[in-house]
Enzyme design. Sequence first.
Site, PDB file in Angstrom:
ATOM      1  N   SER A 235       3.170  11.683  80.470  1.00 19.43           N
ATOM      2  CA  SER A 235       1.986  10.857  80.648  1.00 19.43           C
ATOM      3  C   SER A 235       1.694  10.107  79.363  1.00 19.43           C
ATOM      4  O   SER A 235       2.000  10.570  78.257  1.00 19.43           O
ATOM      5  CB  SER A 235       0.738  11.637  81.059  1.00 19.43           C
ATOM      6  OG  SER A 235       0.918  12.229  82.323  1.00 19.43           O
ATOM      7  N   SER A 273       5.015  11.485  85.396  1.00 23.91           N
ATOM      8  CA  SER A 273       4.225  10.941  84.292  1.00 23.91           C
ATOM      9  C   SER A 273       3.016  10.189  84.831  1.00 23.91           C
ATOM     10  O   SER A 273       3.111   9.443  85.801  1.00 23.91           O
ATOM     11  CB  SER A 273       5.093   9.992  83.449  1.00 23.91           C
ATOM     12  OG  SER A 273       4.372   9.490  82.353  1.00 23.91           O
ATOM     13  N   ASP A 275       0.665   7.262  83.860  1.00 18.09           N
ATOM     14  CA  ASP A 275       0.647   6.144  82.919  1.00 18.09           C
ATOM     15  C   ASP A 275      -0.566   5.265  83.213  1.00 18.09           C
ATOM     16  O   ASP A 275      -0.612   4.577  84.236  1.00 18.09           O
ATOM     17  CB  ASP A 275       1.942   5.343  83.027  1.00 18.09           C
ATOM     18  CG  ASP A 275       3.170   6.226  82.830  1.00 18.09           C
ATOM     19  OD1 ASP A 275       3.245   6.889  81.783  1.00 18.09           O
ATOM     20  OD2 ASP A 275       4.030   6.270  83.728  1.00 18.09           O
TER      21      ASP A 275
END
Length: 339
Positions: A235, A273, A275
């Site tokens: 992340s 992740s 983002d």
Amino acid sequence: MTDTHQSRLRDFGHRIGRLEPGGRNAITDVAGLLVGQSTVVDDAQGIYSGVTAIVPTALTERGARSLPAGLHVGNGYGKFVGATQVMELGELETPVLLTATLSTFRVADALLTWLLDRAHEPLVSVNPVVGEVNNGWLSTGDPRPVTAAHVHAALDGAGDAVEMGNVGGGTGACALGFKAGIGTASRRVELSGRAATVGVLVQANMGGDLRLPWGTVTPESLGARRAGPSSQRGSCVVVLALDIPCSGLQLSRIATRGVLALGRVGASYSHGSGDYGLAFSSVPSDSPRTLTPAELDTVFAAALESTEEAVIDALLAARTIRTPAGREAVALPHEALRP
């Protein structure tokens, strides 16, 4: 843990883009912004965590109810407290806090307590904004080491200087195979004859391979082990700010450029992740101006350049960590940037 000087990309004779940075080359070059951080480290227990606070003084000292803001979700595998209201109303009501995944909700609660203690009138609704990255690969001890005291210390201690690397919400972060953390940068822009600043703070913690302007650098190419989980979880949160009034819709487009810029430096945008890009104006306004297409292009360029440089500076400022569990996150060797 404060270094008297932290090496940055420009110290090695390199630069990103064409625009000039602000005086600090930090998000605090944006008028009305302060940054505070609390770092939680226990080497014996394998704890590497903390909290970073980005504090618009208009919300805390001048009593503004909100600031124009926009959010972009590049990959939503994350816990971003307050996201829906920011997207729906185009407003930011509180400081922005960054921490680790399982500390997110305790941090949001502590932020709410801090706001209630300072409210000029009773609050019946407020939208705390907290982003996070998963630092569980490196920080294998207490999964929730951040307390209300750490949060309040970061908020109360916010100032102009921004430490980078293993600090605050970036203490346990790894990015692009190296030890990473907090990074920041800024750009001066001229918008229809008016000087302004675009600033970025990045909580860098993502998979991929580091792309520098002259080529790709990996831990393996330097004879080191890659940091971070093999599943490419991570992340990354990019917070952008500018010191001119701007609409929430245009700020959401500016936030998008922060997430897109991660690709320029090598982010893999993997399934695991989260983002996120959050952009806001530090200037309260009942009638935010609409930037012209030419002005937007300039701000977009500033956002892209600042984000790319902030990620590289996060890597350069980081320090190698070796945990009791035998995991190692190696900092980017400075030799990799020397001409």
